[in-house]
Design an enzyme around this catalytic site. Structure first.
Site, PDB file in Angstrom:
ATOM      1  N   SER A   6      46.222  27.405 -26.426  1.00 33.45           N
ATOM      2  CA  SER A   6      45.447  26.280 -26.744  1.00 33.45           C
ATOM      3  C   SER A   6      46.097  25.173 -26.725  1.00 33.45           C
ATOM      4  CB  SER A   6      44.973  26.462 -28.282  1.00 33.45           C
ATOM      5  OG  SER A   6      46.147  26.475 -29.127  1.00 33.45           O
ATOM      6  N   GLY A  55      44.755  30.971 -28.174  1.00 34.39           N
ATOM      7  CA  GLY A  55      44.753  32.169 -29.001  1.00 34.39           C
ATOM      8  C   GLY A  55      45.507  33.039 -28.313  1.00 34.39           C
ATOM      9  N   ASN A 101      51.696  32.030 -29.904  1.00 38.50           N
ATOM     10  CA  ASN A 101      50.867  33.296 -30.247  1.00 38.50           C
ATOM     11  C   ASN A 101      51.869  34.581 -30.186  1.00 38.50           C
ATOM     12  OD1 ASN A 101      48.177  31.595 -31.183  1.00 38.50           O
ATOM     13  ND2 ASN A 101      48.151  31.401 -28.766  1.00 38.50           N
ATOM     14  N   ASP A 138      45.952  20.393 -37.982  1.00 34.08           N
ATOM     15  CA  ASP A 138      46.801  21.338 -38.476  1.00 34.08           C
ATOM     16  C   ASP A 138      48.149  21.078 -37.472  1.00 34.08           C
ATOM     17  OD1 ASP A 138      46.958  22.389 -35.675  1.00 34.08           O
ATOM     18  OD2 ASP A 138      45.321  23.783 -36.185  1.00 34.08           O
ATOM     19  N   HIS A 185      47.866  21.926 -33.155  1.00 31.22           N
ATOM     20  CA  HIS A 185      46.894  21.278 -32.213  1.00 31.22           C
ATOM     21  C   HIS A 185      46.955  19.861 -32.120  1.00 31.22           C
ATOM     22  CE1 HIS A 185      45.924  25.422 -32.780  1.00 31.22           C
ATOM     23  NE2 HIS A 185      45.773  25.418 -31.732  1.00 31.22           N
TER      24      HIS A 185
END
Ligand SMILES: *[C@@H]1O[C@H](CO)[C@@H](O)[C@H](O)[C@H]1NC(C)=O
Length: 264
Positions: free
Chosen positions: A36, A67, A99, A220, A223
């Site tokens: 992402s 993801g 991830n 967050d 991102h």
């Protein structure tokens, strides 16, 4: 007025010309494989891959998807799609890490890699199926070698940092994926190169300061906003230029000095 036969001969000549075998040589393409932080987003965040086209004179095909890890990008056949699509001298930029961590137990989320830097494997169960999980570098080496076999060049980049100011003071330590990425590049060989993207982003974030950097992470610590993505993209280009441009030498629109940041 031309005779019918001369018209016909012109027509047949032109259809001959149209039918003549001619090779359509498309421009070298830059492919992006990542998560992402690189992918096109549809909310108030954006991935840096969406900005790379502005700095290059080559088309950019952003195949990053939110993801994903080196493992799930492999298992879902996403590397294979790029391997099947690349032409000789295409450049593939691979950037994973966000991830790839976590634990395979008690529940395997399908993304976590087997711990380790080499050929270790882990037995796991994902979605009720027994699976063998490889290490982060193993997935990158497998993809990288297959891409190079198709004539492509591979750039492996370290992942973007999470907001290094989130603890109040600046803090960045290279993650293990930096070492793993370098190791994968040396295993793939001279058609691969490493770009320490994470370090360059961290250095620019350090210069920008906490107040500014906090605004680049609207939701967050991972991102970025569109403005953040542009900063992260520029850090990639700076890292590339500082290393002489590598496989993108001659295709970067910007001069090294004109891009923000300092060479490391
Ligand atoms: C390079 O220049 C273009 C304008 O020609 C600009 O859009 C792009 O953001 C610049 N890239 C960097 C990395 O500064």
């Amino acid at each position: 007025m031309p005779s019918l036969s001369s018209l016909l001969s012109v027509l047949s000549l032109s259809s001959l010309a149209l039918g003549a075998p001619h090779v359509v040589k498309r421009a070298q393409t830059v492919w992006l494989a990542g998560d992402s932080t690189m992918a096109k987003a549809s909310d108030n965040t954006q991935g840096w891959g969406e900005y790379l086209k502005y700095s290059l004179s080559l088309p950019v095909n952003n195949k990053a998807i939110g993801g994903r890890s080196a493992r799930s990008y492999t298992v879902e056949g996403r590397f294979q799609t790029i391997i099947d699509s690349v032409a000789s001298n295409d450049i593939v930029i691979i950037e994973f890490g966000h991830n790839d961590g976590g634990s395979l137990t008690p529940t395997d989320n399908g993304r976590t890699d087997c711990p380790g830097a080499g050929a270790e494997t882990c037995k796991s169960t994902y979605n009720g199926q027994a699976v063998t999980v490889l290490t982060y570098p193993a997935y990158l080496v497998n993809a990288g070698k297959a891409l190079v076999a198709k004539g492509a060049k591979v750039i492996i980049a370290s992942p973007t940092p999470n907001n290094p100011w989130e603890g109040g003071t600046f803090s960045y330590t290279s993650p293990r994926f930096t070492t793993y990425g370098k190791s994968a590049v040396s295993q793939i060989g001279s058609s691969a190169m490493f770009v320490d993207h994470g370090l360059y982003v961290a250095n620019i974030f350090k210069t920008l300061g906490k107040a500014k950097v906090d605004t680049l992470f609207p939701n967050d610590h991972t991102h970025t906003s569109a403005a953040g993505a542009e900063t992260v993209e520029k850090a990639f280009v700076k890292a590339l230029l500082c290393g002489g441009g590598g496989f993108l030498d001659g295709f970067v629109k910007n001069g090294t000095a004109s891009v923000e940041g300092a060479c490391v």
